[in-house]
Motif scaffolding. Sequence first.
Motif, PDB file in Angstrom:
ATOM      1  N   UNK A  70       0.964  -1.108  -0.192  1.00  0.00           N
ATOM      2  CA  UNK A  70       0.132   0.106   0.407  1.00  0.00           C
ATOM      3  C   UNK A  70       0.604   1.009  -0.308  1.00  0.00           C
ATOM      4  N   UNK A  71       0.184   2.216  -0.490  1.00  0.00           N
ATOM      5  CA  UNK A  71       0.621   3.957  -0.551  1.00  0.00           C
ATOM      6  C   UNK A  71      -0.361   4.310  -0.347  1.00  0.00           C
ATOM      7  N   UNK A  72       0.086   5.845   0.732  1.00  0.00           N
ATOM      8  CA  UNK A  72      -0.537   6.889   1.279  1.00  0.00           C
ATOM      9  C   UNK A  72       0.144   8.031   1.066  1.00  0.00           C
ATOM     10  N   UNK A  73      -0.590   8.642  -0.114  1.00  0.00           N
ATOM     11  CA  UNK A  73       0.495  10.007  -0.583  1.00  0.00           C
ATOM     12  C   UNK A  73      -0.532  11.371  -0.947  1.00  0.00           C
ATOM     13  N   UNK A  74      -0.075  12.522  -0.861  1.00  0.00           N
ATOM     14  CA  UNK A  74      -0.638  13.977  -0.974  1.00  0.00           C
ATOM     15  C   UNK A  74      -0.734  14.354  -1.883  1.00  0.00           C
ATOM     16  N   UNK A  75      -1.598  13.893  -3.480  1.00  0.00           N
ATOM     17  CA  UNK A  75      -1.344  15.079  -4.713  1.00  0.00           C
ATOM     18  C   UNK A  75      -1.710  16.134  -4.824  1.00  0.00           C
ATOM     19  N   UNK A  76      -0.296  17.026  -4.838  1.00  0.00           N
ATOM     20  CA  UNK A  76      -0.533  18.360  -4.632  1.00  0.00           C
ATOM     21  C   UNK A  76      -0.414  19.374  -5.911  1.00  0.00           C
ATOM     22  N   UNK A  77      -0.216  18.617  -6.502  1.00  0.00           N
ATOM     23  CA  UNK A  77      -0.555  19.723  -8.286  1.00  0.00           C
ATOM     24  C   UNK A  77      -1.589  18.840  -9.105  1.00  0.00           C
ATOM     25  N   UNK A  78      -2.618  19.716  -9.904  1.00  0.00           N
ATOM     26  CA  UNK A  78      -3.422  19.431 -10.417  1.00  0.00           C
ATOM     27  C   UNK A  78      -3.000  19.170 -11.958  1.00  0.00           C
ATOM     28  N   UNK A  79      -2.866  18.022 -12.448  1.00  0.00           N
ATOM     29  CA  UNK A  79      -2.921  17.123 -12.882  1.00  0.00           C
ATOM     30  C   UNK A  79      -2.742  15.320 -13.378  1.00  0.00           C
ATOM     31  N   UNK A  80      -2.990  14.958 -14.682  1.00  0.00           N
ATOM     32  CA  UNK A  80      -3.063  13.877 -14.338  1.00  0.00           C
ATOM     33  C   UNK A  80      -1.810  12.907 -13.808  1.00  0.00           C
ATOM     34  N   UNK A  81      -1.885  12.406 -12.350  1.00  0.00           N
ATOM     35  CA  UNK A  81      -0.855  11.566 -12.301  1.00  0.00           C
ATOM     36  C   UNK A  81      -0.774  10.275 -12.235  1.00  0.00           C
ATOM     37  N   UNK A  82       0.718   9.899 -12.731  1.00  0.00           N
ATOM     38  CA  UNK A  82       0.940   8.060 -12.954  1.00  0.00           C
ATOM     39  C   UNK A  82       1.284   7.755 -11.708  1.00  0.00           C
ATOM     40  N   UNK A  83       0.946   6.755 -11.029  1.00  0.00           N
ATOM     41  CA  UNK A  83       2.046   5.987 -10.186  1.00  0.00           C
ATOM     42  C   UNK A  83       2.176   4.971 -10.592  1.00  0.00           C
ATOM     43  N   UNK A  84       4.393   4.304 -10.207  1.00  0.00           N
ATOM     44  CA  UNK A  84       4.814   3.436 -10.822  1.00  0.00           C
ATOM     45  C   UNK A  84       5.646   2.880 -10.013  1.00  0.00           C
ATOM     46  N   UNK A  85       4.866   1.215 -10.226  1.00  0.00           N
ATOM     47  CA  UNK A  85       4.899   0.462  -9.645  1.00  0.00           C
ATOM     48  C   UNK A  85       6.212  -1.332  -9.878  1.00  0.00           C
ATOM     49  N   UNK A  86       7.059  -1.331  -9.387  1.00  0.00           N
ATOM     50  CA  UNK A  86       7.572  -2.319 -10.429  1.00  0.00           C
ATOM     51  C   UNK A  86       8.079  -3.847  -9.072  1.00  0.00           C
ATOM     52  N   UNK A  87       7.101  -4.768  -9.574  1.00  0.00           N
ATOM     53  CA  UNK A  87       7.209  -5.895  -8.487  1.00  0.00           C
ATOM     54  C   UNK A  87       8.442  -6.893  -8.558  1.00  0.00           C
ATOM     55  N   UNK A  88       9.207  -7.370  -7.921  1.00  0.00           N
ATOM     56  CA  UNK A  88       9.928  -8.263  -8.159  1.00  0.00           C
ATOM     57  C   UNK A  88      10.070  -9.663  -7.488  1.00  0.00           C
ATOM     58  N   UNK A  89      10.187 -10.552  -7.796  1.00  0.00           N
ATOM     59  CA  UNK A  89      10.625 -12.050  -7.107  1.00  0.00           C
ATOM     60  C   UNK A  89      11.671 -12.714  -7.297  1.00  0.00           C
ATOM     61  N   UNK A  90      13.076 -11.932  -6.998  1.00  0.00           N
ATOM     62  CA  UNK A  90      14.032 -11.715  -7.001  1.00  0.00           C
ATOM     63  C   UNK A  90      14.711 -12.098  -8.250  1.00  0.00           C
ATOM     64  N   UNK A  91      14.130 -12.649  -9.333  1.00  0.00           N
ATOM     65  CA  UNK A  91      14.565 -13.141 -10.428  1.00  0.00           C
ATOM     66  C   UNK A  91      13.907 -12.315 -11.875  1.00  0.00           C
ATOM     67  N   UNK A  92      12.935 -11.913 -11.664  1.00  0.00           N
ATOM     68  CA  UNK A  92      12.584 -11.052 -12.918  1.00  0.00           C
ATOM     69  C   UNK A  92      11.165 -10.164 -12.699  1.00  0.00           C
TER      70      UNK A  92
END
Length: 223
Positions: free
Chosen positions: A137-159
């Motif tokens: 989970x991530x809780x954040x405050x968005x302070x700029x008026x725009x289309x905001x894109x959150x990016x998450x990279x998941x790893x299982x140790x190899x891929x």
Amino acid sequence: VKTLPKIKVSQAPYPAVCQGKNVKLTAEGDGNASAMNSAGWTWQDVNGNDLNNKSNTYNIQQLNGATTFKVKGTDQLGCESEWKEYPIAITNAPNFTISVDKDTVCKNSSVHFSINTSDSNLSYTWDNATTATSSTTLDTVLSIAKVYTIKVTASNGSCTTTQTKQVTVNDIPRVNITSQSGKNSICKSDSIVLQANVSNVSDPSKVEYTWNNSAWNRGNASK
């Protein structure tokens, strides 16, 4: 008596091949084998189909499942090696999605992102973070008026797998109240029409108004 050459096969990347990624196999003489003929390589797939490749390397594009390749070589004395089988195992890439509690918010609002997955033992790198975390989970405050894109990279140790989620952040409306007559004062028992003028919004027709403690008047800018 000529000794049959022996060959070995190496793989890159090694040992893990992530699903959908490319892999390169390289064959070469093993041990005391005579120098191999540069045109003397034969590659086959798991079903024995010739791959029409005489090089000592074979590149597989976007491998999606475990399989086996076979190769044999001919040395400069004309002796052929036995077939060398090389199995390739596939490591599945992490599978997950991102959800958000509100996909449209006002500027300076807090939003809650969460990861949905059935995979275990994954680590995550959120947005511009430099270190991975096990937090889903991530809780954040968005302070700029725009289309905001959150990016998450998941790893299982190899891929690794990267997913994105968008949130639209709108400016807070600015409201200016004036009287339609232009008067700022009236006599007792007289009536006056007040007009709300809104700015800093992309579509004023979708603005809702509340006057004093009255009920909502959707799209009604006067009172």
